[in-house]
Design an enzyme around this catalytic site. Sequence first.
Site, PDB file in Angstrom:
ATOM      1  N   SER A 298      -1.945  25.066  27.446  1.00 45.22           N
ATOM      2  CA  SER A 298      -3.339  25.470  27.655  1.00 45.22           C
ATOM      3  C   SER A 298      -3.496  26.985  27.771  1.00 45.22           C
ATOM      4  O   SER A 298      -4.530  27.533  27.379  1.00 45.22           O
ATOM      5  CB  SER A 298      -3.908  24.778  28.888  1.00 45.22           C
ATOM      6  OG  SER A 298      -3.072  25.000  30.002  1.00 45.22           O
TER       7      SER A 298
ATOM      8  N   CYS B  95      -4.197  16.067  27.602  1.00 45.78           N
ATOM      9  CA  CYS B  95      -3.246  16.916  28.308  1.00 45.78           C
ATOM     10  C   CYS B  95      -3.723  18.369  28.366  1.00 45.78           C
ATOM     11  O   CYS B  95      -4.658  18.648  29.101  1.00 45.78           O
ATOM     12  CB  CYS B  95      -1.849  16.757  27.709  1.00 45.78           C
ATOM     13  SG  CYS B  95      -0.575  17.272  28.873  1.00 45.78           S
TER      14      CYS B  95
ATOM     15  N   ARG C 120       4.583  17.086  31.159  1.00 47.95           N
ATOM     16  CA  ARG C 120       4.091  18.214  31.975  1.00 47.95           C
ATOM     17  C   ARG C 120       2.575  18.130  32.153  1.00 47.95           C
ATOM     18  O   ARG C 120       1.826  19.061  31.867  1.00 47.95           O
ATOM     19  CB  ARG C 120       4.500  19.546  31.351  1.00 47.95           C
ATOM     20  CG  ARG C 120       6.002  19.829  31.528  1.00 47.95           C
ATOM     21  CD  ARG C 120       6.490  21.079  30.827  1.00 47.95           C
ATOM     22  NE  ARG C 120       5.784  22.296  31.246  1.00 47.95           N
ATOM     23  CZ  ARG C 120       5.978  22.916  32.408  1.00 47.95           C
ATOM     24  NH1 ARG C 120       6.833  22.452  33.276  1.00 47.95           N
ATOM     25  NH2 ARG C 120       5.323  24.010  32.693  1.00 47.95           N
TER      26      ARG C 120
ATOM     27  N   HIS D 154      -0.963  11.337  26.323  1.00 45.91           N
ATOM     28  CA  HIS D 154      -0.980  11.591  24.872  1.00 45.91           C
ATOM     29  C   HIS D 154      -1.076  10.300  24.057  1.00 45.91           C
ATOM     30  O   HIS D 154      -0.043   9.813  23.579  1.00 45.91           O
ATOM     31  CB  HIS D 154       0.333  12.272  24.472  1.00 45.91           C
ATOM     32  CG  HIS D 154       0.473  13.683  24.922  1.00 45.91           C
ATOM     33  ND1 HIS D 154       0.156  14.766  24.132  1.00 45.91           N
ATOM     34  CD2 HIS D 154       0.919  14.191  26.091  1.00 45.91           C
ATOM     35  CE1 HIS D 154       0.394  15.884  24.791  1.00 45.91           C
ATOM     36  NE2 HIS D 154       0.868  15.568  25.982  1.00 45.91           N
TER      37      HIS D 154
ATOM     38  N   GLU E  82      -1.967   9.874  21.104  1.00 46.82           N
ATOM     39  CA  GLU E  82      -1.570  10.092  19.701  1.00 46.82           C
ATOM     40  C   GLU E  82      -0.073   9.847  19.499  1.00 46.82           C
ATOM     41  O   GLU E  82       0.388   9.731  18.364  1.00 46.82           O
ATOM     42  CB  GLU E  82      -1.966  11.509  19.243  1.00 46.82           C
ATOM     43  CG  GLU E  82      -1.059  12.655  19.685  1.00 46.82           C
ATOM     44  CD  GLU E  82      -1.202  13.034  21.163  1.00 46.82           C
ATOM     45  OE1 GLU E  82      -1.999  12.409  21.892  1.00 46.82           O
ATOM     46  OE2 GLU E  82      -0.501  13.973  21.582  1.00 46.82           O
TER      47      GLU E  82
HETATM   48  N1  GLN Z   1       1.590  21.839  30.746  1.00 46.09           N
HETATM   49  C1  GLN Z   1       0.801  22.097  29.572  1.00 46.09           C
HETATM   50  C2  GLN Z   1      -0.318  23.083  29.870  1.00 46.09           C
HETATM   51  O1  GLN Z   1      -0.425  23.567  30.923  1.00 46.09           O
HETATM   52  C3  GLN Z   1       0.206  20.822  29.020  1.00 46.09           C
HETATM   53  C4  GLN Z   1       1.297  19.962  28.454  1.00 46.09           C
HETATM   54  C5  GLN Z   1       0.845  19.098  27.328  1.00 46.09           C
HETATM   55  O2  GLN Z   1      -0.193  19.307  26.709  1.00 46.09           O
HETATM   56  N2  GLN Z   1       1.668  18.159  27.002  1.00 46.09           N
HETATM   57  O3  GLN Z   1      -1.110  23.362  29.025  1.00 46.09           O
END
Ligand code: GLN
Length: 198
Positions: free
Chosen positions: A51, A81, A142, A177, A179
């Site tokens: 992100s 996510c 994550r 996720h 997908e």
């Molecule tokens: N930890 C990631 C973030 O902070 C997100 C992880 C993911 O999209 N699989 O953007």
Amino acid sequence: MSPSRIGVLALQGDTREHLAALRDAGADPVPVRRRDELDTVDALVIPGGESTTMSHLLRDLDLLEPLRTRLTDGFPAYGACAGMILLASEILDAGAGGREALPLGGIDMTVRRNAFGRQVDSFEGDIAFGGFDEPVHAVFIRAPWVERCGPEVQVLARAADHVVAVRQGPVLATAFHPEMTRDRRIHRLFVDIVNGRA
Ligand code: GLN
């Protein structure tokens, strides 16, 4: 009326997988990298990825403010996510030093970045999902969780007592996720939202 055009943000992450999942769900999606491409779509999927990186790419490509404005005007969006993080109105553990994740709004919620990541980097499991008869096999990498939901936010799923899927009007977000599995129910739900059928 012509069918709605769904875009998939194609700066980073699982773009190809979301394009394929949306096709399976009956849509004819297009990748979005530029402002003129954003202007031609009626809805947008924001994939997972990082992100912080995506925020800065959005800003550098002059997509950040246009997206915020469209979301304020009721633009349908689905974020997975990192996409969920970006669709929040507030981000905790957003990062620092000019490299932080920047909220787009869209859902009145506070999301904690890498929340599960501090406990277990990635995990999967079957979780109940509002409106579906059978559980969803959710893959978390994550992943964030939602720490506060505004009054208009509908909670669709929880994992380990944390909110991991939400909807506010035409905006949908999951910490996991879909997908990455073959289950297309969440993409179908989004296509139905975009077409005013859900
Ligand atoms: N930890 C990631 C973030 O902070 C997100 C992880 C993911 O999209 N699989 O953007």
